[in-house]
Write a protein that holds these residues in place. Structure first.
Motif, mmCIF file in Angstrom:
data_model
loop_
_atom_site.group_PDB
_atom_site.id
_atom_site.type_symbol
_atom_site.label_atom_id
_atom_site.label_comp_id
_atom_site.label_asym_id
_atom_site.label_seq_id
_atom_site.Cartn_x
_atom_site.Cartn_y
_atom_site.Cartn_z
ATOM 1 N N TYR A 115 0.390 6.772 -0.141
ATOM 2 C CA TYR A 115 0.381 5.367 0.265
ATOM 3 C C TYR A 115 0.407 4.455 -0.956
ATOM 4 C CZ TYR A 115 -1.219 0.976 2.364
ATOM 5 O OH TYR A 115 -1.330 -0.344 2.756
ATOM 6 N N ALA A 116 -0.364 4.811 -1.997
ATOM 7 C CA ALA A 116 -0.452 3.979 -3.197
ATOM 8 C C ALA A 116 0.875 3.919 -3.948
ATOM 9 C CB ALA A 116 -1.549 4.506 -4.118
ATOM 10 N N GLN A 117 1.727 4.940 -3.771
ATOM 11 C CA GLN A 117 3.000 4.976 -4.485
ATOM 12 C C GLN A 117 4.103 4.188 -3.775
ATOM 13 O OE1 GLN A 117 3.907 9.122 -5.036
ATOM 14 N NE2 GLN A 117 2.158 9.480 -6.405
ATOM 15 N N ARG A 118 3.904 3.873 -2.524
ATOM 16 C CA ARG A 118 4.926 3.127 -1.774
ATOM 17 C C ARG A 118 4.942 1.674 -2.227
ATOM 18 N NH1 ARG A 118 6.370 5.652 3.664
ATOM 19 N NH2 ARG A 118 7.292 3.601 3.997
ATOM 20 N N ARG A 119 6.114 1.060 -2.169
ATOM 21 C CA ARG A 119 6.254 -0.330 -2.612
ATOM 22 C C ARG A 119 6.473 -1.284 -1.444
ATOM 23 N NH1 ARG A 119 3.435 -0.220 -6.134
ATOM 24 N NH2 ARG A 119 4.137 -2.311 -6.724
ATOM 25 N N ASP A 120 6.428 -0.777 -0.208
ATOM 26 C CA ASP A 120 6.661 -1.615 0.966
ATOM 27 C C ASP A 120 5.398 -1.770 1.805
ATOM 28 O OD1 ASP A 120 6.540 1.007 1.762
ATOM 29 O OD2 ASP A 120 8.219 0.888 3.181
ATOM 30 N N THR A 121 4.252 -1.686 1.169
ATOM 31 C CA THR A 121 2.982 -1.749 1.880
ATOM 32 C C THR A 121 2.226 -3.031 1.553
ATOM 33 O OG1 THR A 121 1.780 -0.628 0.112
ATOM 34 C CG2 THR A 121 2.796 0.760 1.794
ATOM 35 N N VAL A 122 1.188 -3.292 2.347
ATOM 36 C CA VAL A 122 0.317 -4.446 2.075
ATOM 37 C C VAL A 122 -0.362 -4.285 0.724
ATOM 38 C CG1 VAL A 122 -1.731 -5.686 2.863
ATOM 39 C CG2 VAL A 122 -0.051 -4.891 4.530
#
Length: 259
Positions: A115-122
């Motif tokens: 989750y921390a590596q994704r760039r499309d998150t809050v």
């Protein structure tokens, strides 16, 4: 419209709830409201009135009457405060439980690292815009924050914070408070994150009126109080308001209201 405090128990859907119900409306109208609580359609409901709650094996509940006749009301059957309505579901078990058993539903899970590596998150959005805890000026980044929290959570509580007191817990996520009863006051062996764990201090254990909690009064194998599963939770004192917070009433005037 006269209302009365009753327990609602639907064994088939594992629903138990304490509500203030109208005692003078016809049963056919009441069944429509009970569907919102239990999920059992009115045509499949078999109702019975008991002297006490029927979801607790330690409580002796005596059958008062089978509730029959759609034009009759609870008052016609001599209903009293603290009695219980058992809602039996006459549908076949596979049909009745098709929306309750989620064991066969494939669940999507994402690790914290992924989750921390994704760039499309809050989280990524807050990081890019230096919001919340990523703001250099945020109190959580202040070295004195932990000691400040420790002092706040160790302060004496107001005298109305007592076991058995009615309360409402602030929930930022939903924007609405969750009502219940204070069951525990004191220090625990758990924390709710780095700041809270470092702060220590008092927690308030609450038995909620509805299954909106996270536990049964125990956390990580340590029991602080006892209640039904999903009816228990813990909150910091500043998130708990103690006072006159009765059970939520069912609004029969609004058929689209959410319960």
């Amino acid at each position: 419209m006269a209302t009365i405090n009753l327990f609602i128990h639907s064994p088939g859907s594992a629903i138990s709830s304490e509500r203030r119900l109208p005692s003078t409306v016809p049963l056919h109208q009441l069944k429509g409201q009970l569907e919102r609580i239990t999920g059992v359609p009115p045509m499949d409901q078999v109702l019975s009135l008991h002297s006490a709650r029927t979801d607790d094996p330690d409580v002796r509940a005596v059958l008062i009457a089978q509730l029959q006749g759609d034009d009759k009301s609870l008052e016609d059957y001599g209903v009293r405060e603290g009695m219980s309505i058992k809602v039996q579901d006459t549908r076949p078990a596979p049909l009745a439980n098709q929306f309750l058993d989620d064991s066969q539903v494939e669940k999507f899970e994402l690790s914290e690292e992924a989750y921390a590596q994704r760039r499309d998150t809050v989280l990524a959005y807050k990081q890019r815009n230096k919001m919340g805890r990523f703001d250099p000026s945020h109190p959580s980044n202040d070295a004195s924050s932990a000691s400040s929290n420790a002092a706040k959570y160790c302060e004496p509580l107001p005298p109305d914070f007592k076991l058995g007191a009615r309360c409402e817990v602030d929930t930022v996520a939903s924007g609405a408070g969750k009502r219940g009863t204070v069951r525990f006051i004191g220090e625990t062996e758990f924390g709710a994150g780095p700041g809270a764990a470092a702060a220590g201090g008092k927690w308030i254990g609450v038995e909620y009126d509805e299954p909106v909690g996270k536990n049964d009064g125990s956390v990580a194998g340590k029991r602080y109080f006892s209640c039904r599963l999903k009816y228990g939770g813990f909150a910091r004192p500043d998130k708990v308001k103690v006072g006159d917070y009765p059970e939520e009433e069912i609004d029969l005037e609004d058929d689209d209201a959410e319960l």
